[in-house]
Design an enzyme around this catalytic site. Structure first.
Site, PDB file in Angstrom:
ATOM      1  N   GLY A  18      -3.033  -9.034  91.680  1.00  0.00           N
ATOM      2  CA  GLY A  18      -2.357  -8.201  92.025  1.00  0.00           C
ATOM      3  C   GLY A  18      -3.111  -7.086  92.875  1.00  0.00           C
ATOM      4  N   GLY A  21      -1.741  -4.204  95.263  1.00  0.00           N
ATOM      5  CA  GLY A  21      -0.801  -3.355  94.676  1.00  0.00           C
ATOM      6  C   GLY A  21      -1.717  -1.976  94.626  1.00  0.00           C
ATOM      7  CG  LEU A  67       0.261 -14.434  88.389  1.00  0.00           C
ATOM      8  CD1 LEU A  67       0.946 -13.270  87.884  1.00  0.00           C
ATOM      9  CD2 LEU A  67      -1.256 -14.351  87.686  1.00  0.00           C
ATOM     10  CG  LEU A  88      -4.707  -5.130  87.813  1.00  0.00           C
ATOM     11  CD1 LEU A  88      -5.177  -4.054  88.711  1.00  0.00           C
ATOM     12  CD2 LEU A  88      -4.664  -4.451  86.154  1.00  0.00           C
ATOM     13  CB  ALA A  90       3.355  -7.631  86.382  1.00  0.00           C
ATOM     14  CB  SER A 133       3.703  -1.033  80.694  1.00  0.00           C
ATOM     15  OG  SER A 133       4.517   0.225  80.709  1.00  0.00           O
ATOM     16  CD  GLU A 135       9.470   1.805  80.706  1.00  0.00           C
ATOM     17  OE1 GLU A 135      10.374   1.206  80.261  1.00  0.00           O
ATOM     18  OE2 GLU A 135       9.488   3.202  81.041  1.00  0.00           O
ATOM     19  CE1 TYR A 157       6.519  -3.378  84.760  1.00  0.00           C
ATOM     20  CE2 TYR A 157       6.872  -1.817  82.790  1.00  0.00           C
ATOM     21  CZ  TYR A 157       5.937  -2.491  83.784  1.00  0.00           C
ATOM     22  OH  TYR A 157       4.871  -2.032  84.099  1.00  0.00           O
ATOM     23  CE  LYS A 161       3.252  -5.247  83.108  1.00  0.00           C
ATOM     24  NZ  LYS A 161       2.051  -5.688  83.465  1.00  0.00           N
ATOM     25  CG  HIS A 187      -1.322   4.725  86.769  1.00  0.00           C
ATOM     26  ND1 HIS A 187      -0.779   4.007  85.729  1.00  0.00           N
ATOM     27  CD2 HIS A 187      -1.682   3.861  87.418  1.00  0.00           C
ATOM     28  CE1 HIS A 187      -1.142   2.951  85.695  1.00  0.00           C
ATOM     29  NE2 HIS A 187      -1.308   2.620  86.947  1.00  0.00           N
ATOM     30  NE  ARG A 192       3.575   4.694  91.141  1.00  0.00           N
ATOM     31  CZ  ARG A 192       3.795   3.821  90.092  1.00  0.00           C
ATOM     32  NH1 ARG A 192       3.924   2.633  90.304  1.00  0.00           N
ATOM     33  NH2 ARG A 192       4.197   4.042  88.964  1.00  0.00           N
TER      34      ARG A 192
END
Ligand code: NDP
Length: 335
Positions: A18, A21, A67, A88, A90, A133, A135, A157, A161, A187, A192
């Site tokens: 990732g 990103g 992946l 990272l 995802a 995360s 989450e 999600y 995770k 963050h 972003r």
């Protein structure tokens, strides 16, 4: 900070999935500054990352791998020989996980397992960071949440995770591998995408102040989040892999802010009063499965890793608005 057991001459090499990103590119910069050789796993043609990676594209090695394809991960590890792997990659936009629950499960949960299996096969001494995360706490059983708070994820999600979080812990216990999970709260940075609320607000404040747009329509302005600066959070990832013991760490500011506060700071940074430009539309309110007030307690990271966030909420919002003002001005100058 060499790892215990490393020979002093062994180069430090990191492989970041990732890497294209927000966190991947910020982490790659940090690692290069720390003297690492950095490789990144990407899923598309290298040219697709020219805009997001900028100068990094010349400074890091990009390796294409899937992946979910064990052999391609084994080959990526054999080709780059990392001492540290940061996983990272995802799908990261939580609301989209309701539209793509299977892809989310495959890449966020099975993808992490694939990487752990590949590491176990190629070199189990590789240190592994998993992007967990907040989450995973879903509807939290306590506030603020710590590493001891029981996960109770609600979104596809969050569930995926949580799986990755647990499997990284399982490999630590079963195989003695050095796996660390960063339970990161939201963050942000100018990198972003505009799907994410803080960037959407920063971009709109900049565009309205330049006369390019008139109005910003949002959902619930009373919704709250614990928002930090991504540059601070990737430093925490790195610190986790430098510690003598593997473990899990909550990384958060410990303070939540409302969407209204976010909007107020952003429009003020653009020289505007938000009340003249922002409207709340109840049809945009998110459902109960996504409305939760997550606030993290990063005491363990502060105590064990010496980690502290350096950028305040107000500074973060200002730097995002300033970046969007510069982008929009540059775009209109080049027209
Ligand atoms: P980004 O969305 O900016 O980056 C995610 C990266 O994952 C991208 O490089 C993307 O590749 C890659 N990716 C997405 N789907 C796939 C897939 N199916 N196969 C291979 N690669 C894929 O996210 P962030 O940098 O913000 O986040 C990094 C990690 O941290 C993610 O795992 C995220 O879930 C997690 N996280 C982020 C938080 C945050 O607030 N930012 C909070 C907590 C956890 P490509 O560039 O090709 O699109």
């Amino acid at each position: 900070m060499p790892h215990p057991g490393d020979s002093p001459v062994r180069a430090r090499r990191a492989l970041v999935t990732g890497v294209g990103g927000q966190d991947g590119s910020l982490l790659a910069r940090l690692l290069l500054d720390e003297g690492y050789e950095v490789a990144g796993v990407v899923r598309r043609e290298h040219s697709a990352y020219r805009d997001t990676l900028g100068d990094l594209i010349e400074r890091i090695e990009l390796v294409r791998a899937d992946l979910l394809h064990h052999t391609s991960l084994v080959q990526a590890l054999q080709a780059t020989r990392p001492t540290e792997v940061y996983n990272l990659a995802a799908p990261s936009f939580v609301p989209r996980s309701w539209d793509e629950p299977i892809v989310t499960a495959e890449f966020a949960a099975v993808g992490a397992t694939s990487m752990l299996e590949a590491i176990r096969e190629v070199d189990p001494s590789i240190r592994f960071y998993q992007a967990s995360s907040s989450e995973i706490f879903g509807e939290p059983r306590e506030t603020p949440q710590t590493e001891q708070t029981a996960p109770s994820p609600l979104t596809p999600y969050g569930v995926a995770k949580a799986y990755a979080h647990f499997i990284a812990g399982s490999y630590r216990k079963r195989y003695g591998m050095f796996t660390a999970c960063g339970i990161l709260y939201n963050h942000e940075s100018p990198l972003r995408p505009v799907d994410f609320l803080p960037r959407k607000v920063a971009r709109a404040a900049a565009a309205i102040s330049l006369g390019l747009e008139q109005e910003l329509v949002l959902g619930d302005l009373s919704a709250r989040r614990d928002w930090g600066y991504a540059g601070d959070y990737v430093r925490a990832m790195w610190l986790m892999l430098q510690h003598s013991e593997p473990g899990d760490y909550v990384i958060a500011t410990g303070v939540s802010h409302s969407v209204e506060e976010l909007v107020e700071h952003a429009f003020r940074a653009a020289g505007l009063d938000w009340r003249d430009h922002v409207r709340s539309d109840t049809s945009l309110y998110r459902g109960a499965a996504e409305l939760h007030d997550l606030v993290g307690d990063a005491s363990k990271a502060r105590r064990v890793l010496g980690w502290e966030p350096a950028v305040s909420f107000e500074e973060l919002v200002r730097l995002m608005v300033e970046a969007d003002l510069a982008r929009l001005q540059e775009a209109s100058a080049s027209r």
